[in-house]
Design an enzyme around this catalytic site. Structure first.
Site, PDB file in Angstrom:
ATOM      1  N   HIS A   1       0.820  -1.220   0.000  1.00  0.00           N
ATOM      2  CA  HIS A   1       0.000   0.000   0.000  1.00  0.00           C
ATOM      3  C   HIS A   1       0.849   1.262   0.000  1.00  0.00           C
ATOM      4  O   HIS A   1       0.711   2.094  -0.910  1.00  0.00           O
ATOM      5  CB  HIS A   1      -0.938   0.016   1.204  1.00  0.00           C
ATOM      6  CG  HIS A   1      -1.554   1.352   1.465  1.00  0.00           C
ATOM      7  ND1 HIS A   1      -2.575   1.849   0.708  1.00  0.00           N
ATOM      8  CD2 HIS A   1      -1.255   2.318   2.377  1.00  0.00           C
ATOM      9  CE1 HIS A   1      -2.890   3.063   1.148  1.00  0.00           C
ATOM     10  NE2 HIS A   1      -2.109   3.364   2.157  1.00  0.00           N
TER      11      HIS A   1
ATOM     12  N   GLU B   1     -22.851  19.324   6.976  1.00  0.00           N
ATOM     13  CA  GLU B   1     -21.920  20.444   6.862  1.00  0.00           C
ATOM     14  C   GLU B   1     -20.667  20.058   6.078  1.00  0.00           C
ATOM     15  O   GLU B   1     -20.186  20.830   5.242  1.00  0.00           O
ATOM     16  CB  GLU B   1     -21.521  20.937   8.259  1.00  0.00           C
ATOM     17  CG  GLU B   1     -22.684  21.442   9.117  1.00  0.00           C
ATOM     18  CD  GLU B   1     -23.456  20.328   9.808  1.00  0.00           C
ATOM     19  OE1 GLU B   1     -23.042  19.138   9.712  1.00  0.00           O
ATOM     20  OE2 GLU B   1     -24.492  20.627  10.443  1.00  0.00           O
TER      21      GLU B   1
ATOM     22  N   HIS C   1     -23.007  25.123  21.096  1.00  0.00           N
ATOM     23  CA  HIS C   1     -23.214  25.789  19.810  1.00  0.00           C
ATOM     24  C   HIS C   1     -22.447  27.101  19.685  1.00  0.00           C
ATOM     25  O   HIS C   1     -22.432  27.694  18.605  1.00  0.00           O
ATOM     26  CB  HIS C   1     -24.719  26.061  19.597  1.00  0.00           C
ATOM     27  CG  HIS C   1     -25.525  24.833  19.293  1.00  0.00           C
ATOM     28  ND1 HIS C   1     -25.501  23.710  20.086  1.00  0.00           N
ATOM     29  CD2 HIS C   1     -26.371  24.539  18.268  1.00  0.00           C
ATOM     30  CE1 HIS C   1     -26.299  22.792  19.566  1.00  0.00           C
ATOM     31  NE2 HIS C   1     -26.842  23.261  18.470  1.00  0.00           N
TER      32      HIS C   1
END
Lengths: 682, 682
Positions: free
Chosen positions: A262, A416, A478
């Site tokens: 990988h 979002e 928030h």
């Protein structure tokens, strides 16, 4: 597999191994495993030309597993893009055109920046939306100007990322039949076999999203099935398609099918046996047989022909629809309409107090009329972000009855991160300018994509409302605290926090004029007065003196941003009542201020005058401009916003008190220290 | 619906309407719509007591749609948690126990902080993992100590968020049969009907993840079906369950079923008719009939009984398994093992140079032995983050043959945000301490959850490797620039960037000792020398003088963090060669340094001595400590790391040059300005 196909695929595989080995860094496994699907896609389907990476109706190709970029660079090189064999030999070197992950606007032919997993497929959704919209807006009977497909290769990593889930769910809802994704199903991630953590039924999930799905069981050899699957996918025009293609990572390597191939170069011995296996001379490196060049130059020739036909069609279109034709040309050139900024509202101190989110709405209402390439939306906070203009039509599949492909208002859902990645795709397509809204605090939900807006030099406009503790009752979950430190610390991003109507207009002016930078507009929920001396021109300088409200020979300067400028104004009045002379500075954009001349900066922050800053977010970073900071050092609190401001002492009274303390302190120590923003050195 | 059930449900509905109306802010719709499912869950299934919110084997309840918190506060009040009717009347007021969204460690009985959508369900996956792990570690035949369920209510918003997709995909893989989620399927989001953006087949998606799914078609009235569905979900022990319950948002309101009832109080008139409809006296507010209190006190009584039985069982367990019993007690009390820090490696300058990610691995190997509550993992970068210790066993369903429930190594997959939210859940459960790895740059993929680690005061350890441009070839898409400005601007978060082995041990010391703060460990990919004078004790102070390498009466101070401390050391040698005396400061944690006394800080940064900082990330914020900054102001570049450092002039040579320029400049202006970190005012 035909001889030439086999030769092409194996050329890509061996060249990828050489490229990564030369850099002694990179990812050979995915390029070697994805070579067959990439070859089939490019040979049979891609309409694009290495001679003009900006041909407007080109098919878009996105390598969502961007670590496999050796593959993409090789394809671009073979097709004659501005990427030489020498560039391939400088893979992952400083200053090269072949960085470790693909970067748009850096390397010719790269549509969107990928590498951070999940971003490519999500931005591809934006590219597909843009095509649908441009087609619906400009195509006419006999004039199919915008018809391109968006093709994606992606791997298991992308399919685990949340941003991908958000964008692909929306892509299904939007019925984006022009989007076709090839899933490199190699069963390997960095931690080993996917069985350790990723055992979901991917196709079933995509079917749940409303996608069309297909399977190719041998993606290492069976080119014909890959071709048929892509053909079938193209037939399904009301759903995006996901084609799961079973492959072997590092195909040809001694360690094929294992994690080892990988992320590290193959050993020299391994490369030797790979080349022998594929009939290449193991003593030679960076070999491309002429037949393979011919094969890929033919793709470019096909693209050139398509481009010429398209240019001719556009001229006929311009003859028949002169206004629309001019619009097409203007938009694909990325030019704003002449005189657009006359539409920006201007205000006087007599105008009513208003929230900057509402002033933003007023601005959007004006701009949406004069800038038809604006495509706005919100992550399910339309009524709170005030992002929708009165005449807006939703971008929706017509079959839903909810809107139209020519609609310019995006219903992103509560997504979002997906919204931000999609906006990157919209901005990367030519002809549309995206803006999107959420609460400022949730910009960090989207940061993986937002930082790519900045790195990719894309004009993406983030309409971020509820920009401080001033949002009040929703509380600390928030209320953003750290967010503006983040945006300001980010290269090439503009943070714009307007204080009133004129500055809101200024913020949009800057955001739209700068086509190489994203802008974050931080807007209030609460009302603010219209200031005396605020201006669009001031915003362009980042920070400026509010002259009508400032004293000559000030004893202290108060600098604020957004909602706190009016707090500074009140603090100044209180100081003046005690006989202290005050200068008021509004600083809507520290980044633009930093880009002004030293003399301008010193004309704003006068040497020898103490400075107090006030901003209702983290004080972190303000030490560059101010000697003392009024702001937040903790999380916020839930309550009516005036109570919250009082609780955290972000008030005129406290600001005035800090200013008096500062004046006194510097009197005691006998001098006012220079601020580092005033140094001229190095 | 029985009379008492009907009365209970309608009490919750009317009380929620009153609570939100009183605050004149909040979300009545979801509480009124979810009241039936919440009542059925609490009445029939929840084992918990309002008299002890920390009872270790309590069922966990998570309100993922945290905006519906009026519901949760009402349930807690009814059950007798420390939440009075007066607290309900102070909903969303500063200083109240009832903030706008639920906050753990703030309000009794709140398990995890919710509100930012998607976080609750994702942290619930962590709570469920913790239960599985504690059970597998400590349960014995006849001693089922840890058997609790985790119940979640979530809405459409949570189901659109990427973090939810990541966590739920992993929950399916992990076969978490102890997790049961009730989906409030009300078809409404803020933008209106879910048809505008969210039309996927949710249950099919969850089936694709490996979840068990159920449907209740009338969640407004049919309590029996809700109860039966939860019962069926509990029967399926090898899969998490999602129960889709069709409800009407704002049930009872004149605007029921519409977006209007989502985020604003009902009008007084509407509340009157709601109360009339439900048989309540419309002239009265905040009414709870005694029968309803009795009903919920019975739930607490059931929980008390369960707790007493559990305590007795634990004592029997301690008698039979004294060592294990002592461990259970220690771990649920959150106490680290006595003397654990003796296991921290210490180094001398003669020890070999090494990357701090490798030194972190060495530390983890030691700590995993002495702190069995450590549960580590990586978002599919195990080999790069070096997070796995030699004896680690994977946390996996035994049926997979890949590990065991008692395993302590988490394979999070490529799911950074999910990992972070899950770690919040792990930390919130008592008895385990989570750490998790990804590249520092991808911390922002997870920021929605990481900021909640800080707000929630949770001990979550972020092992963030590849912490600068020093990661080299992967390039600017992977090189963090802005990230440490973000973490440092975040309240209650510790940013630890160790410079060598001793400081890496110090970073873990701090991260583990502080059980009320998350820590971000920023670790290098590249090797660093072991420094003379570095120490664990120094790290605890945040910043300290490297005494053995510092001159008395210095002319300049060089301060660095992490990999740049050794660059500062080399710069100092170059300056000394020119006869300049230098002080060297290592600053692994600015936050801890800021918390030291003023006199200590002045003993590190001597007044009158110029300071140059060097850190290979954004210079933003360093102006507080240094007069000049060596660091990044642009994005990075792809190349071998030494070339990248040279390209951006983050070198000993340039640092020395800046220092000489600074000394000269301050000589010219005649004084060295104080730095704001040295002010004593306000």
């Amino acid at each position: 597999m035909s001889d030439i196909d086999s030769l092409s695929v194996n050329t890509i595989r061996t060249l990828a191994a050489d490229v990564v080995r030369q850099a002694n860094s990179g990812h050979p496994g995915a390029p070697m495993g994805c070579a067959p699907m990439a070859h089939v896609l490019f040979k049979n389907f891609m309409i694009a030309t290495g001679n003009d990476s900006h041909f407007p109706n080109r098919d878009r190709f996105v390598l969502s597993n961007g670590h496999a970029c050796a593959l993409q660079y090789i394809l671009l090189h073979l097709m004659g893009y501005k990427l030489t064999m020498d560039d391939l030999k400088h893979f992952r070197q400083v200053g090269s055109l072949t960085p470790g992950h693909p970067e748009t606007k850096h390397t010719d032919g790269i549509e969107v920046t990928t590498g951070p997993l999940g971003q490519g497929i999500s931005s591809a959704v934006g590219l597909a939306i843009a095509q649908k919209h441009m087609g619906a807006t400009f195509n006419k009977p006999g004039f199919d100007l915008f018809t391109n497909h968006t093709y994606v290769i992606l791997g298991d990593g992308c399919l685990q990322e949340g941003v991908q889930a958000e964008a692909c769910s929306l892509a299904g809802h939007l019925q984006l039949g022009n989007l076709i994704a090839l899933y490199d199903d190699n069963h390997i991630t960095i931690d080993g076999d996917t069985e350790v953590s990723f055992t979901e039924d991917v196709l079933k999930r995509f079917e749940a999203y409303g996608w069309h799905t297909l399977v190719v069981s041998d993606g290492d050899h069976d080119l014909k099935s890959i071709q048929q699957a892509i053909e079938q996918a193209r037939q399904v025009t009301d759903k995006p398609s996901l084609i799961k293609i079973r492959t072997t990572i590092g195909f040809g390597s001694l360690n094929q099918g294992q994690e080892k191939v990988h992320g590290s170069p193959l050993t020299d011995d391994d490369i030797v046996q790979v080349k022998q296996k594929f009939g290449f001379d193991p003593s030679q490196k960076f070999v491309v047989p002429q037949q393979v060049y011919d094969e890929y130059h033919a793709i470019t020739a096909r693209g050139d022909k398509a481009k010429q036909a398209w240019m001719a069609l556009l001229e006929q279109y311009c003859a028949k629809y002169p206004d629309l034709g001019a619009e097409v040309k203007r938009r694909i050139q990325g030019k704003l309409p002449t005189g657009w900024h006359a539409a920006l509202p201007r205000y006087t101190p007599n105008d009513k107090a208003d929230a900057t989110r509402k002033l933003s709405e007023a601005t959007i209402n004006k701009l949406a009329e004069v800038i038809p390439e604006l495509i706005g939306g919100s992550a399910d906070l339309t009524g709170s972000n005030n992002t929708r203009w009165k005449t807006a039509v939703d971008f929706q599949p017509p079959s839903t009855g909810l809107g139209d492909w020519s609609g310019r208002y995006m219903r992103y859902g509560v997504r979002e991160h997906g919204m931000s990645a999609i906006m990157n795709g919209l901005a990367a397509y030519q002809g549309v300018i995206p803006f999107g809204g959420t609460f400022l605090n949730f910009l960090t939900y989207a940061w993986g994509a937002a930082r790519l807006s900045a790195l990719s030099k894309l004009r993406v406009i983030y309409v971020m409302t509820h920009d401080s503790i001033g949002l009040g009752e929703d509380g600390p979950t928030h209320q953003p605290i750290e967010i503006l430190a983040l945006t300001r610390a980010t290269p090439n991003m503009l943070t714009l926090r307007p204080a009133d109507g004129n500055e809101t207009s200024g913020a949009y002016f800057v955001a739209l004029e700068r086509d190489d930078r994203p802008a974050v507009l931080a807007l209030t929920r609460q009302n603010l007065p219209q200031l005396d001396g605020s201006s669009i021109e001031g915003v362009c300088k980042g920070g400026y003196v509010l002259e009508p409200m400032s004293d000559p020979q000030p004893q202290v300067t108060l600098v604020g941003t957004g909602s706190e400028v009016s707090i500074a104004v009140e603090a100044a009045a209180q100081l003046r009542a005690k006989g202290i002379k005050v200068r008021l500075v509004s600083m809507p954009c520290t980044e633009l201020f930093d880009e002004q001349s030293h003399s301008y900066r010193q004309s704003v922050f006068l040497p020898g005058v103490p400075v107090v800053s006030v901003e209702a977010l983290s004080t972190f970073g303000w030490q560059k401009y101010s000697h003392a900071q009024v702001g937040m050092t903790t999380f916020g609190a839930s309550g009516p916003y005036k109570d919250v401001y009082a609780y955290f002492k972000i008030t005129p009274e406290h600001t005035a008190e800090v200013a008096r303390g500062l004046i006194e302190y510097f009197k005691q120590i006998g001098h006012v220290p220079d601020l580092s923003s005033q140094f001229t050195l190095v």
